[in-house]
Design an enzyme around this catalytic site. Structure first.
Site, PDB file in Angstrom:
ATOM      1  N   HIS A  44     -38.896 -24.586  26.745  1.00 35.96           N
ATOM      2  CA  HIS A  44     -38.053 -24.562  25.551  1.00 35.96           C
ATOM      3  C   HIS A  44     -36.648 -24.135  25.957  1.00 35.96           C
ATOM      4  O   HIS A  44     -36.468 -23.416  26.934  1.00 35.96           O
ATOM      5  CB  HIS A  44     -38.627 -23.636  24.478  1.00 35.96           C
ATOM      6  CG  HIS A  44     -38.959 -22.265  24.964  1.00 35.96           C
ATOM      7  ND1 HIS A  44     -40.066 -21.999  25.755  1.00 35.96           N
ATOM      8  CD2 HIS A  44     -38.340 -21.079  24.780  1.00 35.96           C
ATOM      9  CE1 HIS A  44     -40.118 -20.712  26.032  1.00 35.96           C
ATOM     10  NE2 HIS A  44     -39.070 -20.116  25.465  1.00 35.96           N
ATOM     11  N   LEU A  45     -35.672 -24.613  25.219  1.00 35.84           N
ATOM     12  CA  LEU A  45     -34.268 -24.323  25.492  1.00 35.84           C
ATOM     13  C   LEU A  45     -33.739 -23.385  24.414  1.00 35.84           C
ATOM     14  O   LEU A  45     -33.810 -23.688  23.226  1.00 35.84           O
ATOM     15  CB  LEU A  45     -33.447 -25.623  25.509  1.00 35.84           C
ATOM     16  CG  LEU A  45     -31.939 -25.465  25.700  1.00 35.84           C
ATOM     17  CD1 LEU A  45     -31.624 -24.918  27.093  1.00 35.84           C
ATOM     18  CD2 LEU A  45     -31.243 -26.804  25.487  1.00 35.84           C
TER      19      LEU A  45
END
Length: 165
Positions: free
Chosen positions: A117-118
Site C-alpha cells: 500500500h502507498l
C-alpha cells in the site's frame, strides 16, 4: 514527573477483534467506513491512526506483499491516483507538502506487510513538535471525521477520471 502518557483513543485499536486474513482484502471485499474511493484496480482509505490529519493509503485490490509481482498497469494506476491524491491534499486541506511512501516487508517498518500500500501523508510547516519528537505522541488540531468528510466529498472530483491507457 510522571513518565506515563495515556492515549485512550488507541484502546479501540489494540482491543478490537482482529480480522481473519488480510485487513486490506477484507476492506476490498466488505467495504469500510473510511473508504474515500474505489475502482477496478484500487481503493483509497483513510488511515485510522494517521501520522497527520488527512493521511490516506492507496491499496491495490490484488493481494501481494511484493511490488515486483504487481501488474504494471496496476502500478501505473496507483501512480496516477497518487498524483491526484497529492492535488487533493494540497487543494482541499491546503497541505504545504506531501510525503509518499511504501514500507515493503515487516523489516522495513510495514505495519501490514502482507499487502502493499502507498501512504500519502499531508505536511504543514511546524506540524512536528516536541510531542512527536520526544514523547512519541501526536497531537492533532482537527477532528478525524471532519477531515474524512472533506476529503470524501472531493474525492470523486480528483479520482474518477483516472484511467490506464
Amino acid at each position: 514527573m510522571n513518565d506515563i502518557l495515556y492515549s485512550p483513543w488507541r484502546d479501540t485499536y489494540v482491543s478490537q477483534k482482529k480480522v481473519d486474513g488480510c485487513v486490506f482484502c477484507n476492506i476490498a471485499t466488505n467495504g469500510d467506513d473510511r473508504l474515500l474511493f474505489e475502482d477496478d484496480y484500487c481503493f483509497i482509505v483513510m488511515n485510522k491512526y494517521p501520522y497527520t490529519p488527512g493521511h490516506f493509503m492507496i491499496i491495490p485490490k490484488f493481494h501481494t506483499d511484493s511490488l515486483e509481482e504487481l501488474d504494471p498497469k496496476a502500478w501505473q494506476h496507483i501512480s496516477l491516483l497518487a498524483q491526484n491524491g497529492v492535488a487533493l491534499l494540497k487543494n482541499v486541506l491546503n497541505a504545504q507538502g506531501v510525503n509518499l511512501g511504501m514500507n515493503l516487508g515487516a523489516v522495513s517498518g510495514a505495519g501490514i506487510a502482507q499487502h502493499i500500500h502507498l501512504h500519502l501523508v499531508p505536511r504543514w510547516g511546524g506540524d512536528v513538535n516536541f510531542m512527536t519528537s520526544i514523547c512519541e505522541t501526536r497531537v492533532y488540531s482537527t477532528d478525524f471525521d471532519e477531515i474524512f468528510e472533506k476529503l470524501k466529498e472531493n474525492s470523486v472530483k480528483y479520482f474518477t477520471h483516472v484511467t490506464i491507457r
